[in-house]
Scaffold this motif. Structure first.
Motif, mmCIF file in Angstrom:
data_model
loop_
_atom_site.group_PDB
_atom_site.id
_atom_site.type_symbol
_atom_site.label_atom_id
_atom_site.label_comp_id
_atom_site.label_asym_id
_atom_site.label_seq_id
_atom_site.Cartn_x
_atom_site.Cartn_y
_atom_site.Cartn_z
ATOM 1 N N LEU A 28 86.809 -85.906 -32.038
ATOM 2 C CA LEU A 28 87.330 -84.865 -32.698
ATOM 3 C C LEU A 28 87.756 -84.569 -33.892
ATOM 4 C CD1 LEU A 28 89.175 -83.274 -29.376
ATOM 5 C CD2 LEU A 28 86.672 -82.917 -30.124
ATOM 6 N N PRO A 29 87.509 -83.510 -34.586
ATOM 7 C CA PRO A 29 87.993 -83.643 -35.920
ATOM 8 C C PRO A 29 89.448 -84.130 -36.158
ATOM 9 C CG PRO A 29 86.820 -81.666 -35.702
ATOM 10 C CD PRO A 29 86.829 -82.438 -34.228
ATOM 11 N N GLN A 30 89.892 -84.759 -37.352
ATOM 12 C CA GLN A 30 91.149 -84.979 -37.475
ATOM 13 C C GLN A 30 92.228 -83.637 -37.470
ATOM 14 O OE1 GLN A 30 92.763 -86.981 -41.413
ATOM 15 N NE2 GLN A 30 92.731 -88.689 -39.854
ATOM 16 N N GLU A 31 93.456 -83.969 -36.743
ATOM 17 C CA GLU A 31 94.446 -83.041 -36.638
ATOM 18 C C GLU A 31 94.261 -82.113 -35.261
ATOM 19 O OE1 GLU A 31 95.906 -80.777 -39.897
ATOM 20 O OE2 GLU A 31 96.421 -82.739 -41.126
ATOM 21 N N HIS A 32 93.287 -82.661 -34.513
ATOM 22 C CA HIS A 32 93.274 -82.097 -33.465
ATOM 23 C C HIS A 32 94.483 -81.972 -32.381
ATOM 24 C CE1 HIS A 32 92.185 -81.131 -29.063
ATOM 25 N NE2 HIS A 32 92.631 -82.346 -28.860
ATOM 26 N N VAL A 33 94.887 -83.195 -32.232
ATOM 27 C CA VAL A 33 96.422 -83.442 -31.354
ATOM 28 C C VAL A 33 97.583 -82.915 -32.353
ATOM 29 C CG1 VAL A 33 97.882 -85.152 -30.890
ATOM 30 C CG2 VAL A 33 95.366 -85.560 -30.682
ATOM 31 N N LEU A 34 97.361 -82.831 -33.702
ATOM 32 C CA LEU A 34 98.500 -82.080 -34.391
ATOM 33 C C LEU A 34 98.631 -80.396 -33.858
ATOM 34 C CD1 LEU A 34 98.688 -83.983 -37.550
ATOM 35 C CD2 LEU A 34 100.174 -84.370 -35.779
ATOM 36 N N ARG A 35 97.444 -79.863 -34.139
ATOM 37 C CA ARG A 35 97.164 -78.489 -33.864
ATOM 38 C C ARG A 35 97.715 -78.180 -32.351
ATOM 39 N NH1 ARG A 35 93.435 -75.467 -37.148
ATOM 40 N NH2 ARG A 35 92.461 -74.973 -35.102
ATOM 41 N N GLN A 36 97.087 -79.133 -31.348
ATOM 42 C CA GLN A 36 97.326 -79.113 -30.031
ATOM 43 C C GLN A 36 99.006 -78.909 -29.862
ATOM 44 O OE1 GLN A 36 95.756 -82.190 -27.258
ATOM 45 N NE2 GLN A 36 97.972 -82.547 -27.029
ATOM 46 N N THR A 37 99.654 -79.808 -30.586
ATOM 47 C CA THR A 37 100.959 -79.904 -30.456
ATOM 48 C C THR A 37 101.575 -78.759 -30.948
ATOM 49 O OG1 THR A 37 100.997 -82.231 -30.647
ATOM 50 C CG2 THR A 37 103.254 -81.219 -31.099
ATOM 51 N N VAL A 38 101.219 -78.002 -31.875
ATOM 52 C CA VAL A 38 101.885 -76.679 -32.489
ATOM 53 C C VAL A 38 101.755 -75.777 -31.394
ATOM 54 C CG1 VAL A 38 101.486 -74.851 -34.179
ATOM 55 C CG2 VAL A 38 101.339 -77.379 -34.939
ATOM 56 N N ILE A 39 100.416 -75.702 -30.785
ATOM 57 C CA ILE A 39 100.062 -74.615 -29.568
ATOM 58 C C ILE A 39 101.236 -75.139 -28.354
ATOM 59 C CG2 ILE A 39 98.423 -73.632 -28.087
ATOM 60 C CD1 ILE A 39 96.232 -74.384 -29.989
ATOM 61 N N ALA A 40 101.372 -76.100 -28.018
ATOM 62 C CA ALA A 40 102.098 -76.611 -26.802
ATOM 63 C C ALA A 40 103.493 -76.183 -27.008
ATOM 64 C CB ALA A 40 102.115 -78.072 -26.617
ATOM 65 N N GLY A 41 103.948 -76.351 -28.236
ATOM 66 C CA GLY A 41 105.353 -76.035 -28.620
ATOM 67 C C GLY A 41 105.371 -74.402 -28.720
ATOM 68 N N ARG A 42 104.679 -73.739 -29.230
ATOM 69 C CA ARG A 42 104.674 -72.368 -29.058
ATOM 70 C C ARG A 42 104.817 -71.808 -27.619
ATOM 71 N NH1 ARG A 42 100.113 -70.449 -33.416
ATOM 72 N NH2 ARG A 42 101.388 -71.091 -35.414
ATOM 73 N N LEU A 43 103.787 -72.602 -26.732
ATOM 74 C CA LEU A 43 103.968 -72.065 -25.695
ATOM 75 C C LEU A 43 105.134 -72.469 -24.449
ATOM 76 C CD1 LEU A 43 102.015 -70.502 -23.213
ATOM 77 C CD2 LEU A 43 100.801 -72.832 -22.980
ATOM 78 N N ALA A 44 105.637 -73.411 -24.775
ATOM 79 C CA ALA A 44 106.663 -74.054 -24.183
ATOM 80 C C ALA A 44 107.949 -73.264 -24.426
ATOM 81 C CB ALA A 44 107.009 -75.428 -24.495
ATOM 82 N N ARG A 45 108.094 -72.587 -25.704
ATOM 83 C CA ARG A 45 109.084 -71.632 -25.948
ATOM 84 C C ARG A 45 109.072 -70.431 -25.341
ATOM 85 N NH1 ARG A 45 108.343 -74.322 -30.898
ATOM 86 N NH2 ARG A 45 107.067 -72.516 -31.587
ATOM 87 N N LEU A 46 107.821 -70.014 -25.150
ATOM 88 C CA LEU A 46 107.474 -68.746 -24.404
ATOM 89 C C LEU A 46 107.728 -68.763 -22.883
ATOM 90 C CD1 LEU A 46 104.352 -67.127 -26.411
ATOM 91 C CD2 LEU A 46 106.371 -66.168 -25.926
ATOM 92 N N ALA A 47 107.372 -70.002 -22.352
ATOM 93 C CA ALA A 47 107.553 -70.438 -20.840
ATOM 94 C C ALA A 47 109.100 -70.690 -20.559
ATOM 95 C CB ALA A 47 106.517 -71.525 -20.492
#
Length: 521
Positions: A28-47
């Motif tokens: 996958l393109p570079q920063e997939h995991v970093l971008r995934q981590t941003v999404i995960a952090g946002r969702l974790a706070r909402l949850a």
């Protein structure tokens, strides 16, 4: 260079750098995991995850797929390109017939028809189960890395469930539903969502989530992500994912000492070499060899540390090459060769985001450079290569020849010595660095005879042709070398003799009796 005694690198920066290598292994393109981590952090706070759980999300997300290289050899047996099969797996709900059809499309895809038919038959009678079972190895490898990084126990517990599913059809199949750690449920959703978001946009993400609600993903998390889609998924392209992740690094972050930095780089070395069984232990061996050679050559203590660390990291970019290529027993194609030539560049990019790591990466990227400018990726040569880079190039080549490869056995000790000294004669490796490496490896190396001003015999041959007006091309033809090698020799000659022109070099040669009048053209 940055002094080894400077304040330690943050653990978060090391793990984030490792995630850039993971992107390569996933295809996958570079920063997939970093971008995934941003999404995960946002969702974790909402949850409404607790602060401790949100802290764990950071490391679980960055490390969840780091073990992907562990199963590369097994995947390459069936699919040749382990990176492509991983990348394409995001397109399907990873279970049952959808996964089976996707995998069958990749089995021996580039092989001749008869072999492909044979391999498909074997895959249907046991290969599918074997390929899916490699996910367990993945989890064990990821857990080992987390343990070596001394991360919180909650991180390790979640990582062990990386391939479990809400419907219980995951691997190893010991957890389902709410038995899966909330942290891992968030990361799983974020992983697939990032791929669909990057390739097709938010609407495609929402369609994918609806289709996998209650099967692959926690239905409540899916509903939450859909209801707050803009808040969870928007704006990822507008900022720097690296900065966003590090800014959100929570309580588990810390600075690492110099000793711990060395241990983490050893993890990096093992991780890179795990890509193919043929390279297991290679990076550590090069690191030990080059550190001893650097000490023997009289490099400063700082440079000894720097070149050892560069050796540990120098194959990180190898994760970006298919294991089928590393394991190939027949000559590489032009495309495969070019991909391998990107390894030093990829290594440097993985380490480029943090200043201290970038200094290590800059030397690591020189492992395949040559003093005559014939190396890669930048064709550096002469004064452009520091002693650390020249030493690393010599040590890596020596160690490579000391190991079996798919297309050849290891060279004997005497063969390695002769081959390395031949590289010096050809102008591709530095003589002093090669002798230091050979001495460090236990060879009883005599200093090779040199002429006045430290000229080697090859340089003396080039000098006699140069002063008679031969062009670089003509010198190359006379001595059966490349014009670039001839140019490198001439550069060394000018440096050693203190000359700046052909005429000045001619006067030097005459003064020291290096010109034979009978050899005039």
């Amino acid at each position: 260079m940055t002094s080894p005694g400077a304040p330690g690198v943050r653990l978060a920066e090391l793990v984030a750098s490792l995630s850039l290598a993971t992107d390569l292994g996933l295809g996958l393109p570079q920063e997939h995991v970093l971008r995934q981590t941003v999404i995960a952090g946002r969702l974790a706070r909402l949850a409404g995850l607790t602060e401790d759980e949100q802290a764990s999300v950071f490391y679980v997300s960055l490390l969840a797929w780091v073990g992907c290289v562990a199963d590369s050899h097994e995947l390459a047996h069936w699919f040749d390109d382990d990176r492509q099969i991983r990348a394409d797996s995001y397109e399907v709900d990873k279970v049952g017939m959808p996964m089976m059809r996707m995998m069958l499309g990749h089995v021996a895809a580039d092989s001749r028809p008869l072999r492909r038919i044979t391999m498909v038959g074997r895959f249907l009678t046991g290969g599918f189960r074997e390929a899916m079972g490699t996910y367990i190895t993945h989890c064990q490898t990821t857990g080992d890395i987390a343990d070596r990084l001394a991360l919180d126990a909650q991180v390790g517990l979640a990582l062990a469930q990386a391939f479990e599913r809400w419907d219980g059809k995951g691997f190893p199949g010991t957890a389902a539903g709410t038995d899966i750690q909330p942290v891992m449920r968030v990361v799983q959703l974020a992983d697939d969502a990032e791929v669909f978001l990057r390739t097709s946009g938010i609407d495609a993400v929402l369609d994918m989530l609806r289709s996998r609600r209650g099967t692959e993903f926690d239905p409540e998390l899916v509903d939450l992500a859909i209801a707050h889609a803009e808040e969870v998924f928007a704006g990822l392209d507008e900022g720097d994912a690296w900065e966003a992740v590090l800014d959100g690094a929570a309580g588990l972050d810390r600075r690492v000492s110099d000793d711990e930095l060395d241990r983490v780089l050893e993890i990096f070395a093992d991780y890179a070499d795990l890509k193919s069984p043929w390279y297991l232990g290679h990076s550590r061996a090069v690191a030990d060899l080059v550190a001893t050679a650097a000490t023997g050559l009289g490099l400063s203590a700082d440079d000894v540390v720097l070149v050892r660390r560069a050796a540990l990291a120098h194959r990180l970019g190898a994760i970006g090459v298919s294991t089928g290529t590393w394991n190939k027993t027949t000559p590489l194609s032009a495309i495969e060769t070019e991909r391998i030539r990107t390894v030093p560049y990829l290594t440097e990019r993985i380490l480029s985001r943090q200043p201290r790591l970038a200094a290590i990466g800059a030397v690591a990227a020189m492992a395949h450079e040559r003093t005559d400018g014939s190396g890669y990726p930048r064709a550096l040569g002469g004064a452009s290569l520091p002693a650390t880079g020249k030493l690393l190039a010599a040590a890596d080549l020596y160690q490579t020849w000391a190991e079996d490869r798919p297309d050849r056995p290891a060279l004997t000790g005497s063969e390695r010595e002769r081959a390395l000294l031949a590289e010096v004669d050809a102008g591709r490796l530095d003589g002093d660095c090669v002798r230091a490496v050979l001495t460090a490896a236990g060879h009883a190396v005599r200093r090779r005879a040199t002429l006045v001003a430290g000229l080697t015999r090859r340089e003396a041959e080039v000098l006699t042709l140069l002063v008679r007006g031969y062009s670089n091309k003509q010198i190359a033809e006379q001595l059966t070398i490349t014009p670039r090698t001839a140019a490198s020799h001439i550069e060394h000659i000018f440096t050693k003799t203190g000359s700046a022109t052909r005429g000045a070099a001619a006067m030097f040669a005459l003064r020291h009796g290096l010109v034979d009048a009978s050899a005039a053209p």
